[in-house]
Structure formats: structure tokens, C-alpha cells
Design an enzyme around this catalytic site. Sequence first.
Site, PDB file in Angstrom:
ATOM      1  N   ASP A  47       0.863  -1.175   0.000  1.00 15.14           N
ATOM      2  CA  ASP A  47       0.000   0.000   0.000  1.00 15.14           C
ATOM      3  C   ASP A  47       0.904   1.230   0.000  1.00 15.14           C
ATOM      4  O   ASP A  47       1.540   1.548   0.990  1.00 15.14           O
ATOM      5  CB  ASP A  47      -0.875  -0.021   1.264  1.00 15.14           C
ATOM      6  CG  ASP A  47      -1.980   1.012   1.228  1.00 15.14           C
ATOM      7  OD1 ASP A  47      -2.907   0.887   2.062  1.00 15.14           O
ATOM      8  OD2 ASP A  47      -1.927   1.934   0.383  1.00 15.14           O
ATOM      9  N   ASP A  53      -4.041   6.841  -3.303  1.00 14.09           N
ATOM     10  CA  ASP A  53      -3.916   5.827  -2.258  1.00 14.09           C
ATOM     11  C   ASP A  53      -4.420   4.526  -2.862  1.00 14.09           C
ATOM     12  O   ASP A  53      -5.616   4.390  -3.143  1.00 14.09           O
ATOM     13  CB  ASP A  53      -4.766   6.260  -1.043  1.00 14.09           C
ATOM     14  CG  ASP A  53      -4.676   5.276   0.111  1.00 14.09           C
ATOM     15  OD1 ASP A  53      -5.351   5.526   1.126  1.00 14.09           O
ATOM     16  OD2 ASP A  53      -3.948   4.265  -0.003  1.00 14.09           O
ATOM     17  N   HIS A  70     -11.978   5.765   2.939  1.00 15.65           N
ATOM     18  CA  HIS A  70     -12.000   7.110   3.494  1.00 15.65           C
ATOM     19  C   HIS A  70     -11.993   8.173   2.400  1.00 15.65           C
ATOM     20  O   HIS A  70     -11.436   7.967   1.313  1.00 15.65           O
ATOM     21  CB  HIS A  70     -10.794   7.317   4.421  1.00 15.65           C
ATOM     22  CG  HIS A  70      -9.503   6.877   3.806  1.00 15.65           C
ATOM     23  ND1 HIS A  70      -8.610   7.758   3.252  1.00 15.65           N
ATOM     24  CD2 HIS A  70      -8.972   5.636   3.610  1.00 15.65           C
ATOM     25  CE1 HIS A  70      -7.583   7.087   2.765  1.00 15.65           C
ATOM     26  NE2 HIS A  70      -7.790   5.792   2.961  1.00 15.65           N
ATOM     27  N   HIS A 128      -6.866  11.288   5.463  1.00 19.71           N
ATOM     28  CA  HIS A 128      -8.200  10.963   5.970  1.00 19.71           C
ATOM     29  C   HIS A 128      -9.018  12.247   6.011  1.00 19.71           C
ATOM     30  O   HIS A 128      -8.847  13.058   6.910  1.00 19.71           O
ATOM     31  CB  HIS A 128      -8.153  10.301   7.341  1.00 19.71           C
ATOM     32  CG  HIS A 128      -9.530   9.968   7.801  1.00 19.71           C
ATOM     33  ND1 HIS A 128     -10.016  10.285   9.035  1.00 19.71           N
ATOM     34  CD2 HIS A 128     -10.560   9.400   7.135  1.00 19.71           C
ATOM     35  CE1 HIS A 128     -11.284   9.908   9.120  1.00 19.71           C
ATOM     36  NE2 HIS A 128     -11.639   9.355   7.982  1.00 19.71           N
ATOM     37  N   GLU A 154     -11.224   0.935  -0.016  1.00 21.06           N
ATOM     38  CA  GLU A 154     -10.349  -0.191   0.320  1.00 21.06           C
ATOM     39  C   GLU A 154     -11.128  -1.203   1.153  1.00 21.06           C
ATOM     40  O   GLU A 154     -11.977  -0.828   1.957  1.00 21.06           O
ATOM     41  CB  GLU A 154      -9.102   0.255   1.081  1.00 21.06           C
ATOM     42  CG  GLU A 154      -9.337   0.996   2.373  1.00 21.06           C
ATOM     43  CD  GLU A 154      -8.058   1.660   2.887  1.00 21.06           C
ATOM     44  OE1 GLU A 154      -7.075   0.966   3.170  1.00 21.06           O
ATOM     45  OE2 GLU A 154      -8.062   2.899   3.013  1.00 21.06           O
ATOM     46  N   GLU A 198      -7.174  -1.703  -2.885  1.00 24.07           N
ATOM     47  CA  GLU A 198      -7.604  -0.314  -2.705  1.00 24.07           C
ATOM     48  C   GLU A 198      -7.401   0.474  -3.984  1.00 24.07           C
ATOM     49  O   GLU A 198      -6.370   0.342  -4.652  1.00 24.07           O
ATOM     50  CB  GLU A 198      -6.768   0.335  -1.583  1.00 24.07           C
ATOM     51  CG  GLU A 198      -7.036   1.803  -1.342  1.00 24.07           C
ATOM     52  CD  GLU A 198      -6.316   2.320  -0.112  1.00 24.07           C
ATOM     53  OE1 GLU A 198      -5.216   1.856   0.182  1.00 24.07           O
ATOM     54  OE2 GLU A 198      -6.910   3.176   0.579  1.00 24.07           O
TER      55      GLU A 198
HETATM   56  O1  LIG Z   1      -6.488   3.592   8.472  1.00 20.11           O
HETATM   57  S1  LIG Z   1      -6.451   5.025   8.312  1.00 20.11           S
HETATM   58  O2  LIG Z   1      -5.777   5.749   9.322  1.00 20.11           O
HETATM   59  C1  LIG Z   1      -8.050   5.576   8.211  1.00 20.11           C
HETATM   60  C2  LIG Z   1      -8.554   6.655   8.822  1.00 20.11           C
HETATM   61  C3  LIG Z   1      -9.927   6.817   8.587  1.00 20.11           C
HETATM   62  C4  LIG Z   1     -10.449   5.880   7.771  1.00 20.11           C
HETATM   63  S2  LIG Z   1      -9.233   4.811   7.319  1.00 20.11           S
HETATM   64  N1  LIG Z   1      -5.710   5.304   6.900  1.00 20.11           N
HETATM   65  C5  LIG Z   1      -5.173   6.621   6.619  1.00 20.11           C
HETATM   66  C6  LIG Z   1      -3.672   6.600   6.880  1.00 20.11           C
HETATM   67  C7  LIG Z   1      -3.196   6.979   8.124  1.00 20.11           C
HETATM   68  C8  LIG Z   1      -1.837   6.983   8.360  1.00 20.11           C
HETATM   69  C9  LIG Z   1      -0.962   6.569   7.361  1.00 20.11           C
HETATM   70  F1  LIG Z   1       0.353   6.533   7.610  1.00 20.11           F
HETATM   71  C10 LIG Z   1      -1.426   6.163   6.109  1.00 20.11           C
HETATM   72  C11 LIG Z   1      -2.798   6.169   5.884  1.00 20.11           C
HETATM   73  C12 LIG Z   1      -6.148   4.435   5.841  1.00 20.11           C
HETATM   74  C13 LIG Z   1      -5.044   3.936   5.001  1.00 20.11           C
HETATM   75  N2  LIG Z   1      -3.893   3.455   5.425  1.00 20.11           N
HETATM   76  C14 LIG Z   1      -3.224   3.113   4.316  1.00 20.11           C
HETATM   77  N3  LIG Z   1      -3.969   3.344   3.230  1.00 20.11           N
HETATM   78  N4  LIG Z   1      -5.111   3.881   3.668  1.00 20.11           N
HETATM   79 MN   LIG Z   2      -3.781   2.747   1.295  1.00 18.96          MN
HETATM   80 MN   LIG Z   3      -6.541   4.244   2.303  1.00 17.98          MN
END
Ligand SMILES: O=S(=O)(c1cccs1)N(Cc1ccc(F)cc1)Cc1ncn[nH]1
Ligand SMILES: [Mn+2]
Ligand SMILES: [Mn+2]
Length: 375
Positions: free
Chosen positions: A135, A146, A215, A223, A248, A356
Site C-alpha cells: 500500500d 492511495d 476514506h 483521511h 479499500e 484499494e
Molecule cells: O487507516 S487510516 O488511518 C483511516 C482513517 C480513517 C479511515 S481509514 N488510513 C489513513 C492513513 C493513516 C496513516 C498513514 F500513515 C497512512 C494512511 C487508511 C489507510 N492506510 C493506508 N492506506 N489507507
Molecule cells: Mn492505502
Molecule cells: Mn486508504
Amino acid sequence: YVRHGQTDPPSIPVSKLFTKFPRGEIQEHGARKTPSEETRARDGMQEDLWNKMRHAAEVHREVRSYAQSFIKPGILLTDMCERIEETNRKLVEERGLQAGIGFPTGCSVNHIAAHWTPNPGDTKVLEYGDVMSIDFGTQIDGRIIDCAWTVSFDPKFDPLLEAVREATETGIKEAGIDVRLCDIGAAIQETMESYEIELDGQTIPVKAVRNLNGHSMGPYQIHGGKSVPIVKGGDATKMEEGEIYAIETFGTTGRGHVVEDLECSHYMKVFQAPHVPLRMPRAKKLLSHINRTFGTLAFCRRWLERDDGGSTCINGATGAKQEKYLGALKNLCDVGIVQPYPPLCDVKGSYVAQYEHTIILRPTCKEVVSRGDDF
Ligand SMILES: O=S(=O)(c1cccs1)N(Cc1ccc(F)cc1)Cc1ncn[nH]1
Ligand SMILES: [Mn+2]
Ligand SMILES: [Mn+2]
Ligand SMILES: [Mn+2]
């Protein structure tokens, strides 16, 4: 994958290969009729934004196509991430916050669902029997692509990967202007849980991970405030015109929900961080480095130790190596300026897969901007 004159391995910035970047997959918005003159005009007014996202998406496609050619059992995950990140930086023509990597390269293996990337000194190697989701993000002017997929080598995992890939496709198809987030979640879960997988002579139903979400996204904000559930019973809030979403889904052979576990590698400044007076000089220094280098984009420990030698050359001192930054980083987290994002894990021995895509709810249509011929 036709890469329009790109070398192998990729070395040419994508901006040199295209003047107009290829569109993503165009899907119609639900049952909406042909767009009106006014709707088309609104869409036309945002052509620059669509073009930026298509540019970043083409970089993502070329980087992931290259990654898929070298990800094999035995690879050191640190080397894999560095090759992906260096290629991403080159193809997007990294320039500070204006263009670069969107967030750390997640390479979450087996029962780990998300937010795992090696910390400095990690010696983890990919194994034949692993299920790993990759990812990573590409951003231009803070507009983040993303997009993620899952790698496995043992064909016994194919039903799990197909379940998740189809569930993500369901989420993409169901998404649209005025569609309720909860309806998308219910449809995703139905697709996901129509699959089962044979493991060690046992038939296991694939479950959607109930506490992970897609998101919305805003500029420099991965986010954006709205979460897309992947199970039934979610929020009745509607999607709106002009919004950008990461759709995703996560399928698991485990218990069906994740908890935070293991050492943290992912961090991100809180979007509206409080202005707190910092007493630790090293925390002050680290925060100014974070503001300058990442802004409100997510980062990882490895990147704090990078000697980027470039933009941070001041009076001959090159690079921004952040020695002994861990105490300062903890301080920034404790005062609420930086949020840690630890790995999200199902039970040991389980397998979690992810797919995703980034979609744009354009006035006239839904554009799956990160679509490639791989997934
Ligand atoms: O799980 S999440 O924190 C989220 C927040 C609200 C709904 S999903 N996040 C956002 C994120 C947060 C920190 C990161 F370092 C990178 C991404 C989703 C995600 N992670 C990877 N790809 N997409
Ligand atoms: Mn992602
Ligand atoms: Mn994501
Ligand atoms: Mn995984």
C-alpha cells in the site's frame, strides 16, 4: 503493461512521457441520466485537478508494475520498500511538498492488515507462504493516490485474494454521489462473505474486517473525515459531488477485527494540530523538520534517518539525518501534535488481504483514477 516509452527499470519522469495524462476507468454514477450542460461545465472547471490526479496515478501504475516484477520470496522488505520509494520519487519528480510520496510504503504480511513498514535495522524477509499487501501513495500538490494490492505465491490463497479484489470492486461500483456510506459497507460485506477458502484441510469463510474502512481524502489530508465501512450497520452519511475517496476492503481468515500491535513505524501530524509550547529543543528541531519535509502527510521512522542531501543543505551541512529522534518523536505524540499509527493486526496465524483504489466523484461520472491493467 505498455509504459509509453518508459525504460525498464523505470527512470524517466512520467511528465516527460505525457502531455495529457491517461484517464482512469470511467463508471457512470448510479441511475443518473446524461449530465446536463451545467454539470459538464462544473466538471470542466476542475480539469486541472483531474489532470494532477491522473499524473500521480500514472506514476503509481508504473511504480507498481515495476514492483510486481521484483517482489519475490527472499527479498528483504527494507530493500523492497526503498526500491519502490526511490522509483516513486524519480517518476513523480519529487519536489518538496509539491510532489512526492503520499505516505509510507505499507508491506503488511499475513495477520497484519495495514500500517506496517520496516523500521531502521529491520531484517524481515518475504517468504513463499506469505500474504503481503503493498500500500503506497503518490501525491502532487497534496492530491494523494492511495492504492494497494496483495501479493502471495502459494495458489491456495487465491480465493482470499479474489474475495477481497471483488469486494473492493463492489465498493467502487456502489460508490456514487448521494449514496449512503452504510449501503456501500453492506454491499462490500455481502461480496466478501460469499467466498470461502480451504486452508490445512479446513473450509474457512472469508470475513470482512469490521473495523477497517475506506476514506475520503483532501489536499494533504489522507483521511478527509468520511469513512467508508466494509460491513453493514455503518453511517448513513452520503457521498457528495467532487469528493475523492480511497475505496479499500480487507478480507481475513481470522477473527474479523484488528487491534493495534507491534512496534509503530507510521506517524502523521494531526491535521489541526494544537499549538503547544515545546520545551525539548530536539522536539522543536524535529517538528520543524516534519513541517518542512512532510507537512500533514504521513511519514515513517526510516524517512527521518534519510540523508536526502538535497533540499536541506544549509551552509554545507547536507541532509536532515534525525539522530536520536525517538524521544523527541514520542514527545510530539504525547502532546498531541503527531499521531502514531501502529500496525493493525488480526490474530496470529490468520491471513489478511487488501485491495484499494482512489476514485473521484466527478460531476459527470465516477473516475477510478488509479485503475491499471493489473487491478
Ligand atoms: O487507516 S487510516 O488511518 C483511516 C482513517 C480513517 C479511515 S481509514 N488510513 C489513513 C492513513 C493513516 C496513516 C498513514 F500513515 C497512512 C494512511 C487508511 C489507510 N492506510 C493506508 N492506506 N489507507
Ligand atoms: Mn492505502
Ligand atoms: Mn486508504
Ligand atoms: Mn496483510
